[in-house]
Design a protein around this motif. Structure first.
Motif, PDB file in Angstrom:
ATOM      1  N   ASP A 133      -7.770   2.483  -2.660  1.00  0.00           N
ATOM      2  CA  ASP A 133      -6.899   1.313  -2.890  1.00  0.00           C
ATOM      3  C   ASP A 133      -7.683   0.015  -2.756  1.00  0.00           C
ATOM      4  O   ASP A 133      -7.269  -1.027  -3.235  1.00  0.00           O
ATOM      5  CB  ASP A 133      -5.759   1.280  -1.858  1.00  0.00           C
ATOM      6  CG  ASP A 133      -4.876   2.516  -1.931  1.00  0.00           C
ATOM      7  OD1 ASP A 133      -4.737   3.066  -3.042  1.00  0.00           O
ATOM      8  OD2 ASP A 133      -4.341   2.930  -0.891  1.00  0.00           O
ATOM      9  N   CYS A 142     -11.248  -0.714  -8.977  1.00  0.00           N
ATOM     10  CA  CYS A 142     -10.770  -1.144  -7.651  1.00  0.00           C
ATOM     11  C   CYS A 142     -10.013  -2.462  -7.805  1.00  0.00           C
ATOM     12  O   CYS A 142     -10.615  -3.485  -8.133  1.00  0.00           O
ATOM     13  CB  CYS A 142     -11.945  -1.384  -6.689  1.00  0.00           C
ATOM     14  SG  CYS A 142     -12.799   0.105  -6.249  1.00  0.00           S
ATOM     15  N   ILE A 175      -2.449  -0.327   2.413  1.00  0.00           N
ATOM     16  CA  ILE A 175      -3.362   0.646   1.799  1.00  0.00           C
ATOM     17  C   ILE A 175      -3.331   1.998   2.520  1.00  0.00           C
ATOM     18  O   ILE A 175      -2.996   2.073   3.704  1.00  0.00           O
ATOM     19  CB  ILE A 175      -4.827   0.139   1.781  1.00  0.00           C
ATOM     20  CG1 ILE A 175      -5.327  -0.111   3.213  1.00  0.00           C
ATOM     21  CG2 ILE A 175      -4.981  -1.094   0.922  1.00  0.00           C
ATOM     22  CD1 ILE A 175      -6.834  -0.230   3.302  1.00  0.00           C
ATOM     23  N   SER A 176      -3.669   3.048   1.777  1.00  0.00           N
ATOM     24  CA  SER A 176      -3.790   4.363   2.423  1.00  0.00           C
ATOM     25  C   SER A 176      -5.204   4.920   2.277  1.00  0.00           C
ATOM     26  O   SER A 176      -5.547   5.948   2.851  1.00  0.00           O
ATOM     27  CB  SER A 176      -2.781   5.340   1.837  1.00  0.00           C
ATOM     28  OG  SER A 176      -3.017   5.468   0.449  1.00  0.00           O
TER      29      SER A 176
END
Length: 320
Positions: free
Chosen positions: A222, A247, A267-268
């Motif tokens: 992410d 990105c 984000i993860s």
């Protein structure tokens, strides 16, 4: 434990290779060995490598950083940075009978030798590089003024005024984006079909490898954080490579305190890499900062292994 105290899960993709390259390693070692051999202060013309953390730690050991040779006293050793210097600089140091050690990266020196060889064969040089960058200044300074023409973009090629279109060769700065450089070379070859290029790309192995590693993680993340200095060409190129490969969020940070946590709150997955002059201690600092805020799983994505080492100059291997 209440849910609000649970840290969100985060997968951290750690790019490899990243961080110090052999040329940077050697340059730092040269400063440390010079201080050991001749005592402090040892003068260094221009930042030895583009990283504030590295420069500050060498200052603490007794290095004095200056921009020009005329800021150095005659009776103390001076070191030239890893980016390379114009020919006039060592000539002036020799004239002043100074002790000097050249920490130019051997891969940059290779480009200098290439330029001289082509020039001796009667070819005018075109350099693909960034205007004002120390490496570009150093490389262009290997030959008399006007012998090296600089291009930064494919559109610059159209405006080149050359002596003889059939007698040209090109060289490149070692820290450029591999993809951008391909486009500029294509423009040069289209306009000057007989232009001579290097046998092997001038862009150094470390720059190429770090860019390839970013491409390998770009699709999984992410956001991308590149640890490096704002004046580091190869670090800035890593941000651009991340953005060009999907990105949505790619940022350059000098260290953990520069991270914009608000932008990363949802984000993860995050990708982390470091420019060729950024020490691993700063990478670990950033990972620790993520561990403080997230439940982190680290995945190493390794696209190449590097085992290149460059010897320090003989003068530093000999007893004082």
């Amino acid at each position: 434990m209440t849910h609000s105290l649970t840290k969100p899960a985060l997968t951290l993709y750690l790019a490899a290779p990243r961080g110090f390259c052999a040329g940077v390693d050697r340059a730092i070692k040269i400063v440390e060995l010079a201080i050991e051999k001749w005592g402090a202060p040892v003068y260094v013309r221009h930042e030895i490598v583009h990283n504030k953390f590295v420069v500050d730690s060498l200052k603490d050991k007794g290095a004095v950083f200056v921009e020009e040779l005329d800021e150095c006293p005659d009776d103390r050793p001076v070191i030239f940075s890893a980016h390379g210097v114009p020919k006039a600089v060592p000539a002036e140091a020799a004239k002043r009978e100074m002790i000097y050690v050249d920490a130019t990266c051997p891969l940059v020196s290779k480009v200098h030798i290439e330029a001289e060889r082509h020039s001796e064969a009667g070819l005018q040089m075109v350099m693909i590089g960034h205007d004002g960058h120390p490496e570009t200044i150093g490389t262009m300074g290997q030959l008399p003024k006007g012998e090296v023409l600089l291009v930064e973009t494919p559109s610059d090629v159209a405006g080149l005024e050359v002596r003889d279109p059939s007698k040209l060769a090109f060289i490149t700065q070692t820290t450029l984006s591999v993809d951008d450089t391909i486009d500029i070379i294509a423009a040069l070859r289209a306009r000057f079909p007989t232009i001579v290029g290097p046998h092997k790309e001038d862009i150094c192995y470390a720059t190429t490898n770090r860019q390839a590693a970013v491409k390998a993680i770009a699709g999984k993340i992410d956001g991308l954080l590149v640890i490096g200095a704002p004046n580091s060409s190869n670090s800035k190129r890593l941000v651009e490579v991340g953005s060009a490969n999907g990105c949505a969020y790619a940022q350059l940070v000098q260290r953990a305190t520069d991270i914009d946590w608000r932008s990363l709150s949802t984000i993860s997955s995050i990708g982390i890499t470091a420019g060729a002059s950024a020490p691993e201690v700063l990478v670990n600092e950033v990972i620790d900062a993520f561990r403080d805020r997230f439940d982190v799983t680290v995945e190493l994505v390794e696209t190449a292994q590097e085992n290149i080492e460059f010897k320090v100059p003989r003068v530093l291997r000999m007893p004082a």
